[in-house]
Motif scaffolding. Structure first.
Motif, PDB file in Angstrom:
ATOM      1  N   THR A 262     -37.022   3.372  31.077  1.00  0.00           N
ATOM      2  CA  THR A 262     -38.625   2.537  30.259  1.00  0.00           C
ATOM      3  C   THR A 262     -38.794   1.480  31.114  1.00  0.00           C
ATOM      4  O   THR A 262     -40.316   1.338  30.311  1.00  0.00           O
ATOM      5  CB  THR A 262     -38.639   2.492  29.115  1.00  0.00           C
ATOM      6  OG1 THR A 262     -38.179   2.193  28.476  1.00  0.00           O
ATOM      7  CG2 THR A 262     -38.972   4.406  28.233  1.00  0.00           C
ATOM      8  N   ALA A 263     -37.842   0.604  31.979  1.00  0.00           N
ATOM      9  CA  ALA A 263     -38.393  -0.045  32.037  1.00  0.00           C
ATOM     10  C   ALA A 263     -38.492   0.053  33.573  1.00  0.00           C
ATOM     11  O   ALA A 263     -39.611  -1.396  33.772  1.00  0.00           O
ATOM     12  CB  ALA A 263     -37.127  -1.550  32.074  1.00  0.00           C
ATOM     13  N   ARG A 264     -38.773   1.275  33.863  1.00  0.00           N
ATOM     14  CA  ARG A 264     -38.704   0.988  35.111  1.00  0.00           C
ATOM     15  C   ARG A 264     -39.949   2.271  35.812  1.00  0.00           C
ATOM     16  O   ARG A 264     -40.440   2.409  36.189  1.00  0.00           O
ATOM     17  CB  ARG A 264     -37.661   1.471  35.626  1.00  0.00           C
ATOM     18  CG  ARG A 264     -37.016   0.270  36.086  1.00  0.00           C
ATOM     19  CD  ARG A 264     -35.085   0.846  36.627  1.00  0.00           C
ATOM     20  NE  ARG A 264     -34.247  -0.079  36.201  1.00  0.00           N
ATOM     21  CZ  ARG A 264     -34.062  -1.301  35.551  1.00  0.00           C
ATOM     22  NH1 ARG A 264     -34.310  -0.762  34.426  1.00  0.00           N
ATOM     23  NH2 ARG A 264     -33.286  -1.785  36.389  1.00  0.00           N
ATOM     24  N   LEU A 265     -40.201   3.174  34.208  1.00  0.00           N
ATOM     25  CA  LEU A 265     -40.802   4.328  34.804  1.00  0.00           C
ATOM     26  C   LEU A 265     -41.908   4.307  33.451  1.00  0.00           C
ATOM     27  O   LEU A 265     -41.111   4.198  31.898  1.00  0.00           O
ATOM     28  CB  LEU A 265     -40.253   5.789  35.026  1.00  0.00           C
ATOM     29  CG  LEU A 265     -39.377   5.407  36.073  1.00  0.00           C
ATOM     30  CD1 LEU A 265     -38.900   7.080  35.516  1.00  0.00           C
ATOM     31  CD2 LEU A 265     -40.392   5.882  36.914  1.00  0.00           C
ATOM     32  N   ARG A 266     -43.606   4.764  32.923  1.00  0.00           N
ATOM     33  CA  ARG A 266     -43.702   4.969  32.476  1.00  0.00           C
ATOM     34  C   ARG A 266     -42.768   5.367  31.153  1.00  0.00           C
ATOM     35  O   ARG A 266     -42.508   6.741  31.629  1.00  0.00           O
ATOM     36  CB  ARG A 266     -45.368   5.527  32.572  1.00  0.00           C
ATOM     37  CG  ARG A 266     -46.406   4.343  33.293  1.00  0.00           C
ATOM     38  CD  ARG A 266     -47.662   4.912  33.466  1.00  0.00           C
ATOM     39  NE  ARG A 266     -47.595   6.213  34.473  1.00  0.00           N
ATOM     40  CZ  ARG A 266     -47.978   7.111  34.782  1.00  0.00           C
ATOM     41  NH1 ARG A 266     -48.747   7.929  33.660  1.00  0.00           N
ATOM     42  NH2 ARG A 266     -48.258   7.899  35.801  1.00  0.00           N
ATOM     43  N   ARG A 267     -43.215   5.415  29.925  1.00  0.00           N
ATOM     44  CA  ARG A 267     -42.564   6.886  28.726  1.00  0.00           C
ATOM     45  C   ARG A 267     -42.732   8.281  29.333  1.00  0.00           C
ATOM     46  O   ARG A 267     -41.513   9.011  29.502  1.00  0.00           O
ATOM     47  CB  ARG A 267     -43.061   7.105  27.925  1.00  0.00           C
ATOM     48  CG  ARG A 267     -42.378   4.687  27.119  1.00  0.00           C
ATOM     49  CD  ARG A 267     -43.192   4.941  25.469  1.00  0.00           C
ATOM     50  NE  ARG A 267     -42.405   3.414  25.025  1.00  0.00           N
ATOM     51  CZ  ARG A 267     -43.248   2.535  24.886  1.00  0.00           C
ATOM     52  NH1 ARG A 267     -44.692   2.878  24.328  1.00  0.00           N
ATOM     53  NH2 ARG A 267     -42.722   1.471  23.920  1.00  0.00           N
ATOM     54  N   THR A 268     -43.959   8.489  29.207  1.00  0.00           N
ATOM     55  CA  THR A 268     -44.436   9.848  29.543  1.00  0.00           C
ATOM     56  C   THR A 268     -44.088  10.526  30.738  1.00  0.00           C
ATOM     57  O   THR A 268     -43.593  11.187  31.063  1.00  0.00           O
ATOM     58  CB  THR A 268     -46.053  10.312  29.421  1.00  0.00           C
ATOM     59  OG1 THR A 268     -46.447   9.557  30.429  1.00  0.00           O
ATOM     60  CG2 THR A 268     -46.420   9.689  28.313  1.00  0.00           C
ATOM     61  N   VAL A 269     -43.683   9.762  32.092  1.00  0.00           N
ATOM     62  CA  VAL A 269     -42.935  10.665  33.240  1.00  0.00           C
ATOM     63  C   VAL A 269     -41.888  10.222  32.621  1.00  0.00           C
ATOM     64  O   VAL A 269     -41.213  11.385  33.253  1.00  0.00           O
ATOM     65  CB  VAL A 269     -43.220   9.594  34.397  1.00  0.00           C
ATOM     66  CG1 VAL A 269     -42.486   9.176  35.218  1.00  0.00           C
ATOM     67  CG2 VAL A 269     -44.577   9.083  35.015  1.00  0.00           C
ATOM     68  N   VAL A 270     -41.106   9.276  32.561  1.00  0.00           N
ATOM     69  CA  VAL A 270     -39.170   9.751  31.574  1.00  0.00           C
ATOM     70  C   VAL A 270     -38.818  11.754  30.887  1.00  0.00           C
ATOM     71  O   VAL A 270     -38.258  12.351  31.020  1.00  0.00           O
ATOM     72  CB  VAL A 270     -38.930   8.777  30.513  1.00  0.00           C
ATOM     73  CG1 VAL A 270     -37.266   9.067  30.469  1.00  0.00           C
ATOM     74  CG2 VAL A 270     -38.873   7.437  31.734  1.00  0.00           C
ATOM     75  N   LEU A 271     -40.309  12.053  30.138  1.00  0.00           N
ATOM     76  CA  LEU A 271     -40.076  12.706  29.510  1.00  0.00           C
ATOM     77  C   LEU A 271     -41.023  14.044  30.040  1.00  0.00           C
ATOM     78  O   LEU A 271     -39.869  15.165  29.946  1.00  0.00           O
ATOM     79  CB  LEU A 271     -41.975  13.112  27.915  1.00  0.00           C
ATOM     80  CG  LEU A 271     -41.429  11.519  27.806  1.00  0.00           C
ATOM     81  CD1 LEU A 271     -42.579  12.189  26.425  1.00  0.00           C
ATOM     82  CD2 LEU A 271     -39.649  11.744  26.067  1.00  0.00           C
ATOM     83  N   ARG A 272     -41.291  13.648  31.359  1.00  0.00           N
ATOM     84  CA  ARG A 272     -41.794  14.944  32.326  1.00  0.00           C
ATOM     85  C   ARG A 272     -40.587  14.960  33.927  1.00  0.00           C
ATOM     86  O   ARG A 272     -40.351  15.812  33.743  1.00  0.00           O
ATOM     87  CB  ARG A 272     -42.396  14.600  33.238  1.00  0.00           C
ATOM     88  CG  ARG A 272     -44.064  14.743  32.083  1.00  0.00           C
ATOM     89  CD  ARG A 272     -46.038  15.272  32.938  1.00  0.00           C
ATOM     90  NE  ARG A 272     -46.025  13.751  33.573  1.00  0.00           N
ATOM     91  CZ  ARG A 272     -46.436  12.570  34.147  1.00  0.00           C
ATOM     92  NH1 ARG A 272     -47.211  12.511  32.150  1.00  0.00           N
ATOM     93  NH2 ARG A 272     -46.631  12.142  34.987  1.00  0.00           N
ATOM     94  N   ILE A 273     -39.505  14.678  33.462  1.00  0.00           N
ATOM     95  CA  ILE A 273     -38.711  14.318  34.494  1.00  0.00           C
ATOM     96  C   ILE A 273     -36.661  14.870  33.613  1.00  0.00           C
ATOM     97  O   ILE A 273     -36.452  15.752  34.110  1.00  0.00           O
ATOM     98  CB  ILE A 273     -37.768  12.759  34.520  1.00  0.00           C
ATOM     99  CG1 ILE A 273     -39.303  12.379  35.902  1.00  0.00           C
ATOM    100  CG2 ILE A 273     -36.480  12.841  35.753  1.00  0.00           C
ATOM    101  CD1 ILE A 273     -38.941  11.158  36.355  1.00  0.00           C
ATOM    102  N   VAL A 274     -36.726  14.213  31.767  1.00  0.00           N
ATOM    103  CA  VAL A 274     -35.351  14.537  31.390  1.00  0.00           C
ATOM    104  C   VAL A 274     -36.228  15.933  31.052  1.00  0.00           C
ATOM    105  O   VAL A 274     -34.504  16.229  30.508  1.00  0.00           O
ATOM    106  CB  VAL A 274     -35.418  13.196  31.012  1.00  0.00           C
ATOM    107  CG1 VAL A 274     -34.240  13.636  30.303  1.00  0.00           C
ATOM    108  CG2 VAL A 274     -35.290  12.747  31.504  1.00  0.00           C
ATOM    109  N   LEU A 275     -37.263  16.066  29.351  1.00  0.00           N
ATOM    110  CA  LEU A 275     -37.388  17.637  29.507  1.00  0.00           C
ATOM    111  C   LEU A 275     -36.791  18.774  30.558  1.00  0.00           C
ATOM    112  O   LEU A 275     -35.958  19.605  30.106  1.00  0.00           O
ATOM    113  CB  LEU A 275     -38.196  17.593  28.645  1.00  0.00           C
ATOM    114  CG  LEU A 275     -38.805  16.691  27.533  1.00  0.00           C
ATOM    115  CD1 LEU A 275     -40.271  16.923  27.426  1.00  0.00           C
ATOM    116  CD2 LEU A 275     -37.802  17.602  26.474  1.00  0.00           C
TER     117      LEU A 275
END
Length: 404
Positions: A262-275
């Motif tokens: 989350t220090a490098r990507l927007r939180r929702t982007v992290v969710l769209r990748i990891v989910l």
């Protein structure tokens, strides 16, 4: 961080034991099913009763603690866990164990909703150090729970319940003697506050996504012991070791990997990748349902994804709507726990009707539904990406999420 008052260590110890209760029964599910002549679907209700009551109680715990104080709330929660864990150990029927696990869930909700705020208030070295200590306790509990359940479960399926009751009684005495009574109580929270918060679009989107995600979480956690037993890995010790690895993976990525991402990507982007990665892991479990090594690898890898998602989903929920964070936490956590409550019995019924692989397909479909909710609701989640974190409140919410 290590130079803390005795009161902080007392609450931290009780927190470790409380979080152990989540995975404690995982290694002994097959043994309970055998000894009490219960079907796998009946046995899965041990999770459902625990999580359903915890989820419902979460909507009201802030209302309780702001009226009777943190110390009393902690002690009541611990006392309830001691009583119902012991009663579960003495039970002679699966229905009795299911009912007593429900009472255990009520105590757990009262305790975990108050523990972090108590540690932050009593700790030395500032809130950040207290939060790290609490997250460490959380990680230890999640990892050790299955290990202890497996070790004691090798003696009897009743032993883990009695062991938890004893450890929680020690925690009760420690908090009673070492924690001072609250000097002042916060302003009382309205009973309807969490329900009103869910009407906010951002929090509504996050709660819906978390509900679907938690179905996948508990398919992996609660159904996998039966899938492993079907291919020859049914001993409590073996299952305890496997889910110790799972819990360790959850703890490591929750504390370290999620902040790095989350220090490098927007939180929702992290969710769209990891989910979607978690959904793929569940699909892999479906394809490898008859492979012992393959299924074990899927469990551990799934834990890595779950740790990231636990943290990022909850951070998003705290920032998604303009409501007090403790209220947002109660609302989000309550909905999320309810998602976890329905997953174990539904997955087991699906497996009985169509085959074990379809239970994991069900979990993968639920996680993909969570991804779709995040994508379609992205306009309501602008605050989730832009909002500032408020460390004590966000960490408390993360703790609620990880406890599910």
């Amino acid at each position: 961080m290590l130079h803390q008052p005795k009161a902080v260590w007392a609450v931290a110890f009780a927190a470790v034991v409380s979080f152990m209760g989540i995975g404690l029964v995982d290694p002994i599910l097959p043994a309970i099913a055998r000894d009490l002549e219960a079907s796998p679907a009946q046995t899965q209700l041990l999770f459902t009763s625990y999580l359903a009551v915890t989820g419902l109680a979460m909507f009201f715990t802030s209302w309780v603690s702001t009226r009777i104080g943190a110390k009393r709330t902690l002690l009541i929660g611990l006392a309830v866990i001691v009583v119902f864990a012991a009663l579960a150990g003495f039970s002679g029927s699966v229905d009795g164990v299911i009912g007593f696990r429900a009472g255990w869930g009520l105590g757990n909700a009262l305790f975990i909703s108050t523990a972090l705020a108590t540690i932050v208030g009593a700790a030395s070295g500032g809130a950040a150090q207290a939060i790290i200590l609490y997250e460490a306790a959380l990680g230890l509990g999640i990892a050790i729970g299955p290990l202890l359940g497996g070790a004691l479960g090798s003696l009897s399926w009743r032993a883990p319940f009695f062991g938890t009751a004893v450890l929680m009684a020690v925690g009760f005495i420690a908090i009673m003697t070492m924690l001072r009574t609250d000097a002042a109580r916060p302003a009382p929270t309205r009973l309807s506050a969490p329900f009103r918060a869910l009407a906010k679009p951002g929090l509504g989107v996050m709660a819906t996504a978390a509900f679907c995600y938690n179905i996948g979480f508990f398919v992996l956690l609660a159904y996998t012991p039966f899938a492993l037993e079907a291919i020859g890995m049914g001993s409590a010790v073996s299952l305890g070791l496997i889910f110790f690895g799972w819990g360790l993976a959850v703890a490591v990525t929750s504390v370290w990997a999620a902040p790095w991402l989350t220090a490098r990507l927007r939180r929702t982007v992290v969710l769209r990748i990891v989910l979607p990665l978690l959904a793929l892991d569940l699909v892999a479990a479906a394809l490898l349902v008859h492979s012992l090594v393959g299924l074990i690898v899927c469990v551990i890898v799934g834990g890595l994804f779950l740790g990231v998602l636990n943290t990022v989903l909850t951070e998003c929920s705290m920032e998604a709507a303009d409501v007090p964070r403790p209220v947002a936490s109660s609302a989000y956590s309550g909905v999320r726990f309810l998602g976890g409550a329905i997953a174990p019995p539904v997955a087991t019924l699906i497996a009985g009707a169509f085959g074990g692989e379809w239970a994991f397909v069900f979990g993968a479909a639920a996680v993909l539904a969570a991804t779709l909710v995040i994508v379609l609701g992205r306009r309501a989640l602008v605050r989730a990406d832009a909002g500032e974190e408020h460390a004590p409140e966000v960490a408390q919410a993360i703790a609620f999420g990880d406890a599910a």
